[in-house]
Design an enzyme around this catalytic site. Structure first.
Site, PDB file in Angstrom:
ATOM      1  N   ARG A   1       0.837  -1.214   0.000  1.00 55.06           N
ATOM      2  CA  ARG A   1       0.000   0.000   0.000  1.00 55.06           C
ATOM      3  C   ARG A   1       0.870   1.262   0.000  1.00 55.06           C
ATOM      4  O   ARG A   1       0.495   2.280   0.585  1.00 55.06           O
ATOM      5  CB  ARG A   1      -0.947   0.011   1.217  1.00 55.06           C
ATOM      6  CG  ARG A   1      -1.950  -1.148   1.257  1.00 55.06           C
ATOM      7  CD  ARG A   1      -2.911  -1.104   0.078  1.00 55.06           C
ATOM      8  NE  ARG A   1      -4.000  -2.055   0.189  1.00 55.06           N
ATOM      9  CZ  ARG A   1      -3.992  -3.288  -0.333  1.00 55.06           C
ATOM     10  NH1 ARG A   1      -2.936  -3.745  -1.006  1.00 55.06           N
ATOM     11  NH2 ARG A   1      -5.054  -4.069  -0.217  1.00 55.06           N
TER      12      ARG A   1
ATOM     13  N   SER B   1     -11.095  -1.608   2.513  1.00 59.13           N
ATOM     14  CA  SER B   1     -10.419  -1.682   3.823  1.00 59.13           C
ATOM     15  C   SER B   1     -10.152  -0.272   4.317  1.00 59.13           C
ATOM     16  O   SER B   1      -9.528   0.519   3.602  1.00 59.13           O
ATOM     17  CB  SER B   1      -9.080  -2.403   3.699  1.00 59.13           C
ATOM     18  OG  SER B   1      -9.249  -3.712   3.210  1.00 59.13           O
TER      19      SER B   1
ATOM     20  N   GLU C   1      -5.743   3.259   5.595  1.00 61.36           N
ATOM     21  CA  GLU C   1      -5.357   3.158   4.183  1.00 61.36           C
ATOM     22  C   GLU C   1      -6.019   4.308   3.416  1.00 61.36           C
ATOM     23  O   GLU C   1      -5.456   4.865   2.473  1.00 61.36           O
ATOM     24  CB  GLU C   1      -5.848   1.811   3.626  1.00 61.36           C
ATOM     25  CG  GLU C   1      -5.655   1.688   2.131  1.00 61.36           C
ATOM     26  CD  GLU C   1      -6.289   0.435   1.541  1.00 61.36           C
ATOM     27  OE1 GLU C   1      -5.939  -0.675   1.975  1.00 61.36           O
ATOM     28  OE2 GLU C   1      -7.140   0.582   0.635  1.00 61.36           O
TER      29      GLU C   1
HETATM   30  P1  FAD Z   1      -9.318   8.133  -5.575  1.00 60.63           P
HETATM   31  O1  FAD Z   1      -9.983   7.694  -4.320  1.00 60.63           O
HETATM   32  O2  FAD Z   1     -10.064   9.004  -6.494  1.00 60.63           O
HETATM   33  O3  FAD Z   1      -7.941   8.850  -5.204  1.00 60.63           O
HETATM   34  C1  FAD Z   1      -7.053   8.274  -4.270  1.00 60.63           C
HETATM   35  C2  FAD Z   1      -5.863   9.229  -4.067  1.00 60.63           C
HETATM   36  O4  FAD Z   1      -5.105   9.334  -5.282  1.00 60.63           O
HETATM   37  C3  FAD Z   1      -6.266  10.653  -3.729  1.00 60.63           C
HETATM   38  O5  FAD Z   1      -5.320  11.140  -2.810  1.00 60.63           O
HETATM   39  C4  FAD Z   1      -6.187  11.392  -5.061  1.00 60.63           C
HETATM   40  O6  FAD Z   1      -5.932  12.774  -4.882  1.00 60.63           O
HETATM   41  C5  FAD Z   1      -5.030  10.695  -5.732  1.00 60.63           C
HETATM   42  N1  FAD Z   1      -5.145  10.632  -7.206  1.00 60.63           N
HETATM   43  C6  FAD Z   1      -6.205  10.191  -7.922  1.00 60.63           C
HETATM   44  N2  FAD Z   1      -5.928  10.176  -9.236  1.00 60.63           N
HETATM   45  C7  FAD Z   1      -4.643  10.603  -9.361  1.00 60.63           C
HETATM   46  C8  FAD Z   1      -3.769  10.805 -10.467  1.00 60.63           C
HETATM   47  N3  FAD Z   1      -4.135  10.553 -11.730  1.00 60.63           N
HETATM   48  N4  FAD Z   1      -2.512  11.276 -10.226  1.00 60.63           N
HETATM   49  C9  FAD Z   1      -2.112  11.529  -8.956  1.00 60.63           C
HETATM   50  N5  FAD Z   1      -2.899  11.364  -7.875  1.00 60.63           N
HETATM   51  C10 FAD Z   1      -4.145  10.917  -8.072  1.00 60.63           C
HETATM   52  N6  FAD Z   1      -7.596  -1.334  -2.906  1.00 60.63           N
HETATM   53  C11 FAD Z   1      -6.720  -2.356  -3.040  1.00 60.63           C
HETATM   54  O7  FAD Z   1      -5.503  -2.139  -3.112  1.00 60.63           O
HETATM   55  N7  FAD Z   1      -7.145  -3.657  -3.051  1.00 60.63           N
HETATM   56  C12 FAD Z   1      -8.449  -3.969  -2.967  1.00 60.63           C
HETATM   57  O8  FAD Z   1      -8.793  -5.148  -2.992  1.00 60.63           O
HETATM   58  C13 FAD Z   1      -9.397  -2.915  -2.846  1.00 60.63           C
HETATM   59  N8  FAD Z   1     -10.709  -3.192  -2.731  1.00 60.63           N
HETATM   60  C14 FAD Z   1     -11.602  -2.179  -2.609  1.00 60.63           C
HETATM   61  C15 FAD Z   1     -12.967  -2.498  -2.504  1.00 60.63           C
HETATM   62  C16 FAD Z   1     -13.910  -1.506  -2.391  1.00 60.63           C
HETATM   63  C17 FAD Z   1     -15.376  -1.876  -2.275  1.00 60.63           C
HETATM   64  C18 FAD Z   1     -13.514  -0.145  -2.390  1.00 60.63           C
HETATM   65  C19 FAD Z   1     -14.529   0.953  -2.310  1.00 60.63           C
HETATM   66  C20 FAD Z   1     -12.159   0.194  -2.468  1.00 60.63           C
HETATM   67  C21 FAD Z   1     -11.194  -0.831  -2.575  1.00 60.63           C
HETATM   68  N9  FAD Z   1      -9.816  -0.554  -2.665  1.00 60.63           N
HETATM   69  C22 FAD Z   1      -8.919  -1.577  -2.814  1.00 60.63           C
HETATM   70  C23 FAD Z   1      -9.324   0.826  -2.607  1.00 60.63           C
HETATM   71  C24 FAD Z   1      -9.395   1.575  -3.959  1.00 60.63           C
HETATM   72  O9  FAD Z   1     -10.167   0.839  -4.879  1.00 60.63           O
HETATM   73  C25 FAD Z   1      -8.001   1.783  -4.561  1.00 60.63           C
HETATM   74  O10 FAD Z   1      -7.204   2.533  -3.679  1.00 60.63           O
HETATM   75  C26 FAD Z   1      -8.071   2.523  -5.899  1.00 60.63           C
HETATM   76  O11 FAD Z   1      -6.828   2.443  -6.546  1.00 60.63           O
HETATM   77  C27 FAD Z   1      -8.475   3.988  -5.752  1.00 60.63           C
HETATM   78  O12 FAD Z   1      -8.775   4.503  -7.043  1.00 60.63           O
HETATM   79  P2  FAD Z   1      -9.610   5.828  -7.241  1.00 60.63           P
HETATM   80  O13 FAD Z   1      -9.491   6.191  -8.679  1.00 60.63           O
HETATM   81  O14 FAD Z   1     -10.967   5.702  -6.709  1.00 60.63           O
HETATM   82  O15 FAD Z   1      -8.760   6.860  -6.363  1.00 60.63           O
HETATM   83  N1  EPU Z   2     -10.915 -11.609   9.156  1.00 61.10           N
HETATM   84  C1  EPU Z   2     -11.630 -11.809  10.309  1.00 61.10           C
HETATM   85  N2  EPU Z   2     -12.673 -10.965  10.562  1.00 61.10           N
HETATM   86  C2  EPU Z   2     -13.020  -9.960   9.724  1.00 61.10           C
HETATM   87  C3  EPU Z   2     -12.268  -9.753   8.541  1.00 61.10           C
HETATM   88  C4  EPU Z   2     -11.208 -10.600   8.272  1.00 61.10           C
HETATM   89  O1  EPU Z   2     -11.338 -12.698  11.090  1.00 61.10           O
HETATM   90  O2  EPU Z   2     -13.990  -9.259  10.020  1.00 61.10           O
HETATM   91  C5  EPU Z   2      -9.818 -12.550   8.835  1.00 61.10           C
HETATM   92  C6  EPU Z   2     -10.211 -13.462   7.661  1.00 61.10           C
HETATM   93  O3  EPU Z   2     -10.936 -14.584   8.101  1.00 61.10           O
HETATM   94  C7  EPU Z   2      -8.863 -13.818   7.088  1.00 61.10           C
HETATM   95  C8  EPU Z   2      -8.020 -12.557   7.346  1.00 61.10           C
HETATM   96  O4  EPU Z   2      -8.680 -11.832   8.384  1.00 61.10           O
HETATM   97  O5  EPU Z   2      -8.286 -14.879   7.795  1.00 61.10           O
HETATM   98  C9  EPU Z   2      -7.866 -11.684   6.106  1.00 61.10           C
HETATM   99  O6  EPU Z   2      -9.152 -11.289   5.629  1.00 61.10           O
HETATM  100  P1  EPU Z   2      -9.452 -11.037   4.060  1.00 61.10           P
HETATM  101  O7  EPU Z   2      -9.003 -12.199   3.262  1.00 61.10           O
HETATM  102  O8  EPU Z   2     -10.869 -10.613   3.955  1.00 61.10           O
HETATM  103  O9  EPU Z   2      -8.469  -9.859   3.678  1.00 61.10           O
HETATM  104  P2  EPU Z   2      -8.044  -8.523   4.420  1.00 61.10           P
HETATM  105  O10 EPU Z   2      -6.670  -8.685   4.974  1.00 61.10           O
HETATM  106  O11 EPU Z   2      -9.099  -8.055   5.360  1.00 61.10           O
HETATM  107  C10 EPU Z   2      -6.860  -7.561   2.310  1.00 61.10           C
HETATM  108  C11 EPU Z   2      -6.822  -6.241   1.590  1.00 61.10           C
HETATM  109  C12 EPU Z   2      -8.024  -6.121   0.674  1.00 61.10           C
HETATM  110  C13 EPU Z   2      -7.985  -7.253  -0.344  1.00 61.10           C
HETATM  111  C14 EPU Z   2      -8.014  -8.584   0.415  1.00 61.10           C
HETATM  112  C15 EPU Z   2      -7.878  -9.785  -0.502  1.00 61.10           C
HETATM  113  C16 EPU Z   2      -5.641  -4.656   3.004  1.00 61.10           C
HETATM  114  C17 EPU Z   2      -5.759  -3.498   3.931  1.00 61.10           C
HETATM  115  N3  EPU Z   2      -6.806  -5.154   2.548  1.00 61.10           N
HETATM  116  O12 EPU Z   2      -8.005  -7.520   3.162  1.00 61.10           O
HETATM  117  O13 EPU Z   2      -7.948  -4.888  -0.012  1.00 61.10           O
HETATM  118  O14 EPU Z   2      -9.076  -7.192  -1.228  1.00 61.10           O
HETATM  119  O15 EPU Z   2      -6.905  -8.628   1.361  1.00 61.10           O
HETATM  120  O16 EPU Z   2      -6.571  -9.872  -0.955  1.00 61.10           O
HETATM  121  O17 EPU Z   2      -4.542  -5.094   2.712  1.00 61.10           O
HETATM  122  C18 EPU Z   2      -8.552  -2.590   0.209  1.00 61.10           C
HETATM  123  O18 EPU Z   2      -7.333  -2.358   0.247  1.00 61.10           O
HETATM  124  O19 EPU Z   2      -9.427  -1.684   0.226  1.00 61.10           O
HETATM  125  C19 EPU Z   2      -8.994  -3.976   0.142  1.00 61.10           C
HETATM  126  C20 EPU Z   2     -10.278  -4.338   0.152  1.00 61.10           C
END
Ligand code: FAD
Ligand code: EPU
Length: 345
Positions: free
Chosen positions: A162, A232, A328
């Protein structure tokens, strides 16, 4: 360049009802730089936004918000791989679908991550065993003052968990405009995480991985179109081995991920759940029932409701485990990004 009304509610996945003084859509790098110049001249705050899926608006934004909508996907075939040169304003998940449909495997583990392609390198998006850094060849970043475009190779991006240089050196005054991704022709399935380990490595297809990832994500994560959230809310903490081993003795079933540098990554969601906070509600904000690492906008939450809940979660987990979670999600005040850890301390 085009203007919208000034509500940010539909432009952040938390669906926080904040306003900006002006919202502009930029379709090319010049429009981005023009908006930056206007903000500088008028001494107004400036905020770049992709799809708002990793931001928390704490209050109204007293300046110009620029939506990056630079489009375009160019594919170049090379001896050992395909190079995807992608505009920063393309939608990430649509790019994953496009690659799958064009028989360009490698992105399927990262399906359904919201947001723009240009935002993906900023926190080195990761899920289901893959991080962007393993696919990234370069990131083109524009100096908004000089309009110079700098191409940073993957090592210059200083990717970490991250983390990247785009949260530090190349943050203020820079915009990511293009991302170069390398998809190897020698595709190897990555089946290390969650239900993916149940798949058969010799016969599995990219489509099956895509389907499995989508299914796992839909079962745990709330859909922002229905319930406001930013995925997250906190990062998973990386702690020293002594602390991790102590906790493991106390809680033998605790998830535990050893890192290459000898430290151990713990699951923040598990810590929040163990601290008894699943479903906990404060104001309009709540800890998600299926995934305690996700904070949700349950009922017309304000940015401050989410912040107050995050502070409570951080304090309870800190007192319980002596581990202080770091957000995050990026916190945005009226004048720009503000330090999220300080905001919760
Ligand atoms: P924004 O929220 O619009 O911007 C994020 C930051 O980047 C801000 O500070 C903004 O000013 C800056 N920024 C935006 N565009 C640019 C640009 N072109 N140049 C420079 N700076 C810029 N993240 C994960 O890593 N793994 C996951 O599994 C994951 N799952 C998610 C699930 C859900 C349901 C949600 C809502 C979010 C999840 N995220 C996850 C977080 C998010 O999707 C990522 O961080 C994504 O890359 C953000 O993209 P965005 O375009 O919405 O950024
Ligand atoms: N867990 C619990 N309770 C909860 C949630 C999770 O016990 O309420 C346990 C799960 O059972 C599992 C472990 O925690 O053993 C990890 O959970 P999960 O697989 O759901 O992943 P996570 O660590 O919570 C991370 C990323 C996600 C990404 C998933 C899958 C971060 C901060 N989050 O979540 O990214 O999608 O792994 O790879 O690293 C995001 O960054 O926004 C995001 C959704």
């Amino acid at each position: 360049m085009s203007s919208h009304d000034t509500s940010l509610k539909a432009l952040n996945t938390f669906a926080i009802a904040a306003d900006a003084t002006e919202i502009i859509t930029a379709h090319n790098p010049d429009e981005l730089a023009n908006a930056w110049l206007a903000a500088q001249k008028e001494k107004r705050p400036f905020l770049l936004l992709g799809e708002g899926s990793n931001v928390l608006f704490l209050e109204n934004f007293a300046g110009i918000v620029v939506l990056n909508r630079i489009k375009g996907i160019e594919v170049t075939e090379r001896d050992e791989d395909w190079l995807l040169h992608v505009g920063a304003g393309e939608n990430w998940h649509q790019l994953v679908v496009y690659a799958l449909n064009h028989n360009l495997p490698g992105l399927e583990n990262l399906a359904l991550i919201p947001g723009c392609v240009g935002s993906a390198p900023i926190q080195n998006i990761g899920a289901y065993g893959i991080e962007l850094q393993s696919l990234c060849e370069y990131v083109d970043v524009m100096n908004l003052e000089t309009r110079e475009v700098i191409r940073l190779g993957a090592s210059q991006c200083q990717f970490g968990y991250r983390e990247s240089v785009f949260k530090h050196t190349y943050r203020d005054g820079y915009a990511i405009i293009t991302v170069g991704l390398r998809l190897s022709k020698n595709w190897q399935p990555k089946l290390t995480y969650g239900d993916l380990i149940k798949l058969e490595s010799t016969s599995v297809t990219p489509q099956q991985i895509f389907d499995s990832v989508c299914q796992m994500r839909r079962s745990k994560l709330p859909d922002p179109a229905v319930t406001g959230n930013a995925g997250s809310f906190f990062k998973n903490p990386i702690v020293n081995i002594a602390l991790a081993e102590n906790l493991k003795q106390l809680y033998p079933t605790m998830p535990y991920y050893p890192q290459e540098d000898g430290q151990v990554k713990l699951a923040a969601g598990w810590l929040v759940e163990q601290a008894g906070l699943k479903g906990f509600t404060l104001g309009g904000a709540s800890v998600h029932q299926q995934q305690a690492l996700v904070l949700i906008n349950k009922d017309e939450a304000t940015g401050n409701d989410i912040k107050a809940l995050a502070k409570h979660v951080r304090n309870v987990v800190g007192k319980h485990f002596a581990i202080w979670l770091e957000p995050e999600v990026r916190f945005i005040s009226s004048v720009g990004e503000t330090n999220a850890v300080e905001a919760l301390s």
